[in-house]
Design an enzyme around this catalytic site. Sequence first.
Site, mmCIF file in Angstrom:
data_model
loop_
_atom_site.group_PDB
_atom_site.id
_atom_site.type_symbol
_atom_site.label_atom_id
_atom_site.label_comp_id
_atom_site.label_asym_id
_atom_site.label_seq_id
_atom_site.Cartn_x
_atom_site.Cartn_y
_atom_site.Cartn_z
ATOM 1 N N ASN A 172 -6.995 31.628 39.529
ATOM 2 C CA ASN A 172 -7.965 30.574 39.819
ATOM 3 C C ASN A 172 -7.936 30.310 41.326
ATOM 4 O OD1 ASN A 172 -9.362 28.231 40.195
ATOM 5 N ND2 ASN A 172 -8.373 27.104 38.543
ATOM 6 N N GLY A 206 -4.256 24.528 42.776
ATOM 7 C CA GLY A 206 -3.146 24.073 43.617
ATOM 8 C C GLY A 206 -3.400 24.196 45.101
ATOM 9 N N THR A 239 -5.778 27.232 33.499
ATOM 10 C CA THR A 239 -5.991 28.685 33.582
ATOM 11 C C THR A 239 -5.233 29.380 32.456
ATOM 12 O OG1 THR A 239 -6.184 28.499 35.983
ATOM 13 C CG2 THR A 239 -5.795 30.705 35.102
ATOM 14 N N GLU A 286 -6.855 29.041 29.071
ATOM 15 C CA GLU A 286 -7.985 29.960 28.894
ATOM 16 C C GLU A 286 -7.512 31.390 28.626
ATOM 17 O OE1 GLU A 286 -11.184 29.921 31.659
ATOM 18 O OE2 GLU A 286 -11.568 27.775 31.427
ATOM 19 N N SER A 335 10.699 23.511 20.226
ATOM 20 C CA SER A 335 11.152 24.805 20.739
ATOM 21 C C SER A 335 10.021 25.816 20.618
ATOM 22 C CB SER A 335 12.368 25.261 19.933
ATOM 23 O OG SER A 335 12.554 26.640 20.105
ATOM 24 N N ASP A 345 10.785 28.560 17.326
ATOM 25 C CA ASP A 345 11.387 28.200 16.031
ATOM 26 C C ASP A 345 10.372 28.199 14.885
ATOM 27 O OD1 ASP A 345 9.896 25.982 16.683
ATOM 28 O OD2 ASP A 345 11.494 24.519 16.337
ATOM 29 N N MET A 381 7.951 26.214 14.381
ATOM 30 C CA MET A 381 7.627 24.853 13.937
ATOM 31 C C MET A 381 6.974 24.052 15.059
ATOM 32 S SD MET A 381 8.804 24.713 10.803
ATOM 33 C CE MET A 381 9.414 23.179 10.115
ATOM 34 N N GLU A 399 -6.797 20.261 27.934
ATOM 35 C CA GLU A 399 -8.223 20.590 28.000
ATOM 36 C C GLU A 399 -8.934 20.026 26.771
ATOM 37 O OE1 GLU A 399 -9.400 22.318 30.732
ATOM 38 O OE2 GLU A 399 -7.325 22.198 31.425
#
Length: 305
Positions: free
Chosen positions: A13, A17, A73, A76, A217, A220, A222, A277
Amino acid sequence: MNSGYKRARLIYNPTSGREEMRRRLGEILSLLERGGIETSTHATSGEGDASIAAAEAADRGFDMIIAAGGDGTLYEVINGLGEKPNRPPLGILPVGTTNDFARALGIPRNLEYACELITRQYARPIDVGRAGKKYFVNIAGGGSLTELTYEVPSKLKTMIGQLAYYMKGMEKMTRLRPMELLIQGDGIEDIHEEIMLFLICNSNSVGGFEKLAPAASLDDGMFEVLVLKKCNLAEFIRIVTLALRGEHFNDPHIVHFKTNRLTVTTPDYAQLNLDGEYGGTLPCTFTVLPSHLNIFVDQEGKAHY
């Protein structure tokens, strides 16, 4: 070092930043080249473009994809790869305003070190969340508070970073309103409550709140789910203060559980936030896809964001 050159597609992108990536592109390409990675680039030109570029790179048989930007970014790129049967491993260069996912994986903010992790090519399989037809790696959320983040114009977000979120947040505080929600999940009793917000966490790094879902995590299979029941402004501020210290789990307003699949429905209008987003609206079913992507990380787990 693996023998022979690898082909990489770097999706970046150019506005991310404070445009650091655009300035340092040549330097990054030579670092990757020296590490045996032959890299072609794609500069994103607008919303959704990184998804198309990632899908094309997978179809064209690149050995790896490198995403340079922030969480937007990355979101996407992951959505471009989510459906693909062949998903090349992913390298991350965190140059965004917010890099929650890089933080969760300990991918260094220093671009030379981040490039080094990619050239070493140690990949870790991670879970990906699916929300309807979209994908997320960090967090899915809904409720009156989660609507803040994507109302912040991206130019403002780049200029003042995290502060933009909090400013919008304070402005919205006075408009906190509960919504009626039905949450049904594997291995849990139905939850039918008025709630302020719900968060479905795949990683433990959520908006800088490291202790919000510390047990979440990335491998895992989950989700860790947090539901904040109806409360007033004073209670809300108290719970946020507790959450910063990781002491919110015992609060009676918090419902907390783990599951690999849940469905959330509401008679209200509720927007979804996926990795910061806009992710459509409820109702929605959320599923964990175990070990769905391979990400280049530090083998010893020593690198820090």
